[in-house]
Design an enzyme around this catalytic site. Structure first.
Site, PDB file in Angstrom:
ATOM      1  N   CYS A   1      -2.549   9.265   2.191  1.00 49.10           N
ATOM      2  CA  CYS A   1      -2.215   8.678   0.881  1.00 49.10           C
ATOM      3  C   CYS A   1      -3.296   8.984  -0.139  1.00 49.10           C
ATOM      4  CB  CYS A   1      -2.000   7.177   1.024  1.00 49.10           C
ATOM      5  SG  CYS A   1      -3.376   6.316   1.789  1.00 49.10           S
TER       6      CYS A   1
ATOM      7  N   GLU B   1       0.886  -1.177   0.000  1.00 50.29           N
ATOM      8  CA  GLU B   1       0.000   0.000   0.000  1.00 50.29           C
ATOM      9  C   GLU B   1       0.913   1.212   0.000  1.00 50.29           C
ATOM     10  OE1 GLU B   1      -3.185   0.053  -0.218  1.00 50.29           O
ATOM     11  OE2 GLU B   1      -3.916  -1.882   0.459  1.00 50.29           O
TER      12      GLU B   1
HETATM   13  P1  NAP Z   1       7.976   5.279   4.918  1.00 49.98           P
HETATM   14  O1  NAP Z   1       9.109   6.157   5.213  1.00 49.98           O
HETATM   15  O2  NAP Z   1       8.051   4.380   3.764  1.00 49.98           O
HETATM   16  O3  NAP Z   1       7.692   4.445   6.246  1.00 49.98           O
HETATM   17  C1  NAP Z   1       6.656   3.484   6.343  1.00 49.98           C
HETATM   18  C2  NAP Z   1       7.129   2.337   7.186  1.00 49.98           C
HETATM   19  O4  NAP Z   1       8.145   1.643   6.449  1.00 49.98           O
HETATM   20  C3  NAP Z   1       7.781   2.756   8.498  1.00 49.98           C
HETATM   21  O5  NAP Z   1       7.503   1.769   9.468  1.00 49.98           O
HETATM   22  C4  NAP Z   1       9.262   2.760   8.150  1.00 49.98           C
HETATM   23  O6  NAP Z   1      10.079   2.572   9.267  1.00 49.98           O
HETATM   24  C5  NAP Z   1       9.323   1.564   7.239  1.00 49.98           C
HETATM   25  N1  NAP Z   1      10.443   1.542   6.311  1.00 49.98           N
HETATM   26  C6  NAP Z   1      10.919   2.556   5.568  1.00 49.98           C
HETATM   27  N2  NAP Z   1      11.945   2.110   4.796  1.00 49.98           N
HETATM   28  C7  NAP Z   1      12.089   0.793   5.055  1.00 49.98           C
HETATM   29  C8  NAP Z   1      12.964  -0.222   4.589  1.00 49.98           C
HETATM   30  N3  NAP Z   1      13.880   0.036   3.684  1.00 49.98           N
HETATM   31  N4  NAP Z   1      12.823  -1.469   5.097  1.00 49.98           N
HETATM   32  C9  NAP Z   1      11.879  -1.742   6.023  1.00 49.98           C
HETATM   33  N5  NAP Z   1      11.028  -0.815   6.507  1.00 49.98           N
HETATM   34  C10 NAP Z   1      11.121   0.435   6.031  1.00 49.98           C
HETATM   35  O7  NAP Z   1       6.638   6.113   4.717  1.00 49.98           O
HETATM   36  P2  NAP Z   1       6.055   7.225   5.658  1.00 49.98           P
HETATM   37  O8  NAP Z   1       6.794   8.474   5.420  1.00 49.98           O
HETATM   38  O9  NAP Z   1       5.955   6.714   7.051  1.00 49.98           O
HETATM   39  O10 NAP Z   1       4.574   7.307   5.096  1.00 49.98           O
HETATM   40  C11 NAP Z   1       4.228   8.101   4.027  1.00 49.98           C
HETATM   41  C12 NAP Z   1       4.033   7.304   2.761  1.00 49.98           C
HETATM   42  O11 NAP Z   1       3.129   6.236   2.988  1.00 49.98           O
HETATM   43  C13 NAP Z   1       3.402   8.146   1.686  1.00 49.98           C
HETATM   44  O12 NAP Z   1       3.999   7.851   0.458  1.00 49.98           O
HETATM   45  C14 NAP Z   1       1.954   7.705   1.713  1.00 49.98           C
HETATM   46  O13 NAP Z   1       1.243   7.959   0.527  1.00 49.98           O
HETATM   47  C15 NAP Z   1       2.102   6.254   2.005  1.00 49.98           C
HETATM   48  N6  NAP Z   1       0.849   5.715   2.533  1.00 49.98           N
HETATM   49  C16 NAP Z   1       0.155   4.845   1.754  1.00 49.98           C
HETATM   50  C17 NAP Z   1      -1.058   4.347   2.201  1.00 49.98           C
HETATM   51  C18 NAP Z   1      -1.860   3.391   1.366  1.00 49.98           C
HETATM   52  O14 NAP Z   1      -2.782   2.795   1.907  1.00 49.98           O
HETATM   53  N7  NAP Z   1      -1.571   3.188   0.107  1.00 49.98           N
HETATM   54  C19 NAP Z   1      -1.554   4.744   3.445  1.00 49.98           C
HETATM   55  C20 NAP Z   1      -0.805   5.628   4.203  1.00 49.98           C
HETATM   56  C21 NAP Z   1       0.411   6.101   3.738  1.00 49.98           C
HETATM   57  P3  NAP Z   1      10.906   3.801   9.916  1.00 49.98           P
HETATM   58  O15 NAP Z   1       9.912   4.787  10.387  1.00 49.98           O
HETATM   59  O16 NAP Z   1      11.642   3.134  11.028  1.00 49.98           O
HETATM   60  O17 NAP Z   1      11.794   4.317   8.828  1.00 49.98           O
END
Ligand code: NAP
Length: 454
Positions: A262, A228
């Site tokens: 998102c 997602e």
């Molecule tokens: P993010 O930086 O990708 O973080 C999301 C989760 O992934 C966090 O738990 C993060 O941990 C972890 N993570 C990041 N890089 C990783 C890696 N290389 N390996 C394993 N885990 C990893 O995203 P965010 O800034 O929190 O959230 C914003 C994004 O999420 C936006 O792009 C938004 O559109 C998207 N989103 C999508 C949906 C949907 O349903 N499609 C819903 C909500 C949000 P850490 O915090 O420890 O880095």
């Protein structure tokens, strides 16, 4: 390792917490594996009882949970309370509907009997974001529980207290030890957990960057994954749209949760005939949003979750302006320790600008002016993302036809895009794959098994 949690409204360290070491992870992985046989053998009614009790716990602890959400990622108090209630309702929804979703499906073949049955697969690893720190977790957890799976959560590193409170309500609701646990770990440790043989699948809600990394790891291990990811939803305004309703919805969809959603409307694609009127009224209404203490009821625009996210958003705004976008509102970060960004509207946005090509994850709206309906559809689909989209028109049939041609996972007519436990949720293109919620969501992490009795 110690992690510091900074309150984005005050800039102060809220508290510090420790990451797990290898033995802490091992204990939790083994507990999940040990819990699975009994939990999956428990009757659906038995698991539904636990989910209903969790819903009650969520409501009972709503004040504590809201305070953690507000302190850790700056969520407005009213938005936090609504999110907690939505989680309680999703638990009740799955408790009530899973029996229908998991009914074996008889199929007529030449066999004496043939049917499809749905079987749980074991431990699902969930990597979740901070933007809806409770909802994102329950969106996966409620169906996982009813499926009979067990789960381990790695939450975003800036919302550990939210993660711990989720664990507390799940335990208080009567979930047996090991059925759900929280891993306070970093991303390298998360990669190791996914490689562990006791973990059967992974679900990620987050950025494309995280998606690429986790999906690659899951692919290497041949483990099922659901992604997602980000979006840049179109909000298409046609020439016959009801302007009062459309403007109100546009402001809500872009600026609630400080734009960090998102499925927020991000690209406002407006046909030329109504572009002046829409833009003028949108700017006026967006300008009414007020920053302040997120716990104060008069605040209508929350700070962003972290100062670095605010700085990245400003870089995208500046790069768009350098390429010709016009700032109609906002556009300058707020000075001081409060991690807020003003409600911002960019006009004359076009290809080659971050506001057109990338996701703007904060309170910045991009207005893209188009000739007519056909041009609007072309621009709506001119993106690598495919999460949601909406179209606004007085003619429902026209809107429905437009919606059917939008390349995304959820197309709404005269309504902001929203998630709903009754409807499947997920993206196409680079917004990810797989579905959460509804019947589709519960089947993602199940073995869809054919039984054939000749
Ligand atoms: P993010 O930086 O990708 O973080 C999301 C989760 O992934 C966090 O738990 C993060 O941990 C972890 N993570 C990041 N890089 C990783 C890696 N290389 N390996 C394993 N885990 C990893 O995203 P965010 O800034 O929190 O959230 C914003 C994004 O999420 C936006 O792009 C938004 O559109 C998207 N989103 C999508 C949906 C949907 O349903 N499609 C819903 C909500 C949000 P850490 O915090 O420890 O880095």
């Amino acid at each position: 390792m110690t992690v510091e949690i900074v309150n984005p409204a005050t800039g102060k360290v809220e508290y510090r917490h420790e990451l797990l070491d290898g033995s802490g992870i091992e204990v939790r992985l083994q507990a999940a594996a040990d819990a699975f046989p009994a939990w999956s053998a428990r009757s659906l009614q038995g698991r539904a009882g636990v989910l209903e009790a969790i819903a009650m716990q969520l409501r009972g602890r709503r004040q504590d949970i809201q305070q953690a959400m507000t302190a850790e990622m700056g969520k407005l108090k009213a938005e936090a309370l609504a999110e907690i209630e939505k989680c309680a309702q999703a638990c009740e929804y799955y408790a009530g509907h899973a029996a229908d979703y998991l009914q074996p499906q008889q199929v007529d073949t030449e066999a004496h009997r043939s049917y499809v049955r749905y079987e749980p697969i074991g431990c699902v690893f969930a990597v979740m974001p901070w933007n809806f720190p409770i909802w994102q977790v329950f969106r996966f957890l409620a169906p996982a529980f009813m499926a009979g799976n067990v789960a381990l959560l790695k939450h975003a590193s800036n919302v550990p207290r939210c993660a711990d409170l989720i664990l507390e309500v799940v335990r208080a609701g009567g979930a047996p030890a090991g059925v759900f646990d929280v891993l306070h770990i970093d991303n390298d440790q998360a990669a190791e957990v996914l490689r562990d043989r006791r973990v059967k699948a992974v679900t990620l809600t987050g950025s494309e960057r995280a998606g690429r990394s986790i999906a690659a790891n899951a692919g290497e291990q041949l483990k099922k994954c659901v992604m997602e990811l980000g979006g840049s939803d179109a909000f298409v305004v046609l020439d016959d749209a009801d302007m009062d309703k459309t403007v109100e919805a546009a402001v809500k969809s872009r600026f609630d949760n400080s734009g960090q959603t998102c499925i927020a409307a991000k690209r406002f694609i407006v046909v030329e005939a109504v572009a002046e009127e829409f833009t003028r009224r949108f700017v006026e209404a967006a300008g009414q949003r007020r920053h302040g203490d997120p716990a104060d009821a008069s605040t209508t625009l929350a700070p962003m979750a972290r100062a670095d996210l605010r700085d990245e958003l400003h870089r995208q705004v500046q790069a768009s302006v350098a390429k010709g976008a016009r700032v109609l509102l906002g556009g300058e970060p707020i000075a001081g320790t409060y991690a807020g960004y003003p409600a911002t509207v960019l006009d004359r946005v076009g290809p080659g600008m971050p506001a057109y090509d990338e996701e703007l994850f904060g309170p910045v709206a991009a207005v893209i002016r188009v000739r007519d309906e056909a041009d609007a559809l072309r621009v709506a689909n001119d993106t690598r993302f495919g999460l949601g989209g909406s179209v606004w028109t007085a003619d429902a049939a026209r809107g429905e036809s437009f919606a059917q041609h939008m390349e995304c996972g959820a197309a709404f007519v005269n309504s902001v895009v929203k998630s709903d436990a009754r409807l499947p949720f997920g993206g196409s293109k680079q917004s990810g794959f797989g579905r959460e919620l509804a019947e589709h969501g519960i089947h993602e992490f199940m073995n869809i098994k054919t039984v054939y009795v000749a």
